[in-house]
Design an enzyme around this catalytic site. Structure first.
Site, PDB file in Angstrom:
ATOM      1  CG  HIS A   1      55.953 -12.267 -21.749  1.00 16.67           C
ATOM      2  ND1 HIS A   1      54.870 -11.512 -21.366  1.00 16.67           N
ATOM      3  CD2 HIS A   1      56.704 -12.437 -20.632  1.00 16.67           C
ATOM      4  CE1 HIS A   1      54.970 -11.223 -20.086  1.00 16.67           C
ATOM      5  NE2 HIS A   1      56.071 -11.769 -19.611  1.00 16.67           N
TER       6      HIS A   1
ATOM      7  CG  ASP B   1      58.328  -8.654 -26.472  1.00 12.01           C
ATOM      8  OD1 ASP B   1      59.135  -7.912 -25.876  1.00 12.01           O
ATOM      9  OD2 ASP B   1      57.640  -9.513 -25.886  1.00 12.01           O
TER      10      ASP B   1
ATOM     11  CE  LYS C   1      60.840  -7.607 -18.773  1.00 14.80           C
ATOM     12  NZ  LYS C   1      60.799  -8.660 -17.754  1.00 14.80           N
TER      13      LYS C   1
END
Ligand code: PMP
Length: 402
Positions: free
Chosen positions: A120, A197, A223
């Site tokens: 990302h 991550d 999330k």
């Protein structure tokens, strides 16, 4: 898992006054259960006071709530100590914190950081900022055509100047579950620490930072059914102790004078300013919520749904699915013939189906896949096979229009 849908009022909405919402954009953010929103409302109505500095009742109660939330996060990650749990604004801030602070302490011009081709932007650009500041360079683990890390190449990327490896636990585009334990084992054999991550893993399966033996782990509250604006950085104490503060301000100091300032103990050294102590409560309630259901049950349900979605999607003419056939999690990126992803997303939206389209903050990965963007459906604990059917029917309708 259907019974849990009632906990999410938004799932009862009708879109364009017509279609029941089919929400398949969970990798971007999940919906929030009542338990989270109500705990936050309750805190604003009945407890609100600034934390850590007050002698009065409310301040102490708010502080206790925040510190018990830190303990909830510690348990959720199975970290050894709450000193290793730093509240941030999210994964992005957690990675930037490590880049700036670890970089400042441990990196010099010519040093190297290893990332992967499926990262990302937050796990790319944070290091590029450090590159501009310190003159470090980036080395990139390539991926196979079906979206898996090339571990054979990783071995060859290490040099005497490698200072950190930073990789996604689960790809937000491909759904690939990366073999992070293996990445960590290889990196540690080279005496190099690893940042994982966890933005896309924490919502979907149980994480154990001690078993994984990662040095840093980042995730976002929003999330994993929690509120926006709060996230976590886990770091091993031995690293955090040596790292300088990331930001200066209140909370992170012991004493301040114009001549000399001393810094607070962990984790407060890294939490400058008034924290979002209501959001930390929301995050803790979200983690309680998923823990009560059971991360293993959630994982099994979502794996089943993902496999079902892959099978059903493959029946659509012109369907191309990106990423591996198995060992993937809750995210399916696809393209149908030459229908532009934006057209697909917009038309599905008109049918009440929310998916994400575009580059998903992973432009280098798009280049590797040879596309400008993809359509992405991503699942949460409340999604159902019926919703997957609705997606497939929706795609068929769009395809016929073209
Ligand atoms: N890493 C990954 C793998 C992600 O999916 C995301 C969010 N899309 C991020 C990092 C950034 O998370 P946030 O925007 O919550 O900081």
């Amino acid at each position: 898992m259907k019974e849990y849908r009632n906990d999410f009022p938004i799932l009862g909405r009708k879109i364009y006054e017509k279609y029941p919402l089919v929400y398949l954009d969970n990798a971007a953010t999940t919906q929030k259960p009542r338990q989270v929103v109500e705990a936050m409302t309750e805190e604003y109505y009945n407890v609100n006071a600034n934390v850590h500095r007050g002698v009065h009742f409310l301040s102490q109660q708010a502080t206790d709530l925040m510190e018990s939330s830190r303990e909830t996060v510690r348990r959720f990650l199975n970290a050894g100590s709450t000193s290793e749990i730093i509240f941030t604004r999210g994964t992005t801030e957690s990675i930037n914190l490590v880049a700036q602070s670890f970089g400042e302490k441990f990196m010099r011009e010519g040093d190297e950081v290893i990332i992967s081709e499926m990262e990302h932007h937050s796990n790319i650009v944070s290091w590029q900022l450090l590159q501009a500041r310190l003159g470090i360079s980036l080395r990139v683990i390539p991926i196979t055509d079906d979206g898996q890390l090339r571990l054979d190449v990783l071995e060859k990327l290490f040099t005497g100047r490698t200072r950190l490896v930073s990789v996604a636990h689960v790809s937000n585009v491909l759904g690939t579950v990366n073999p992070v334990a293996e990445v960590i084992r290889i990196s540690h054999a080279h005496d190099v620490p690893v940042l994982v991550d966890g933005a896309q893993s924490t919502p979907h399966f149980a994480v154990d930072v001690r078993e994984m033996d990662c040095d840093f782990f980042a995730f976002s509250g929003h999330k994993v059914y929690g509120p926006t604006g709060v996230g976590v950085l886990y770091g091993k104490e031995r690293w955090l102790e040596q790292m300088p503060p990331y930001m200066g301000g209140g909370e992170m100091i012991k004493t301040v004078s114009f001549e000399r300032t001393t810094f607070n103990d962990l984790p407060y050294k890294f939490e400058a300013g008034t924290p979002d102590y209501v959001a930390t409560t929301g995050l803790a309630r979200a983690l309680d919520y998923v823990s009560a259901i059971g991360m293993d049950r959630i994982a099994a349900h979502e794996r089943d749904l993902t496999q079902y979605a892959m099978q059903r999607l493959q029946t659509v003419e012109g369907m191309k699915i990106f990423g591996p056939a198995d060992n993937r999690d809750a995210v399916v990126s696809f393209q149908v013939g030459d229908i532009h992803h934006l057209d697909m997303g917009t038309l599905l939206d008109r049918l009440g189906i929310a998916i994400r389209t575009g580059h998903h903050c992973a432009e280098p990965l798009m280049r590797r896949l040879g596309v400008e963007g993809t359509c992405r459906a991503s699942f949460a604990l409340y999604n159902t096979r019926e919703e997957v059917d609705a997606l497939v029917e929706g795609i068929e309708r769009v395809r016929k229009m073209f």
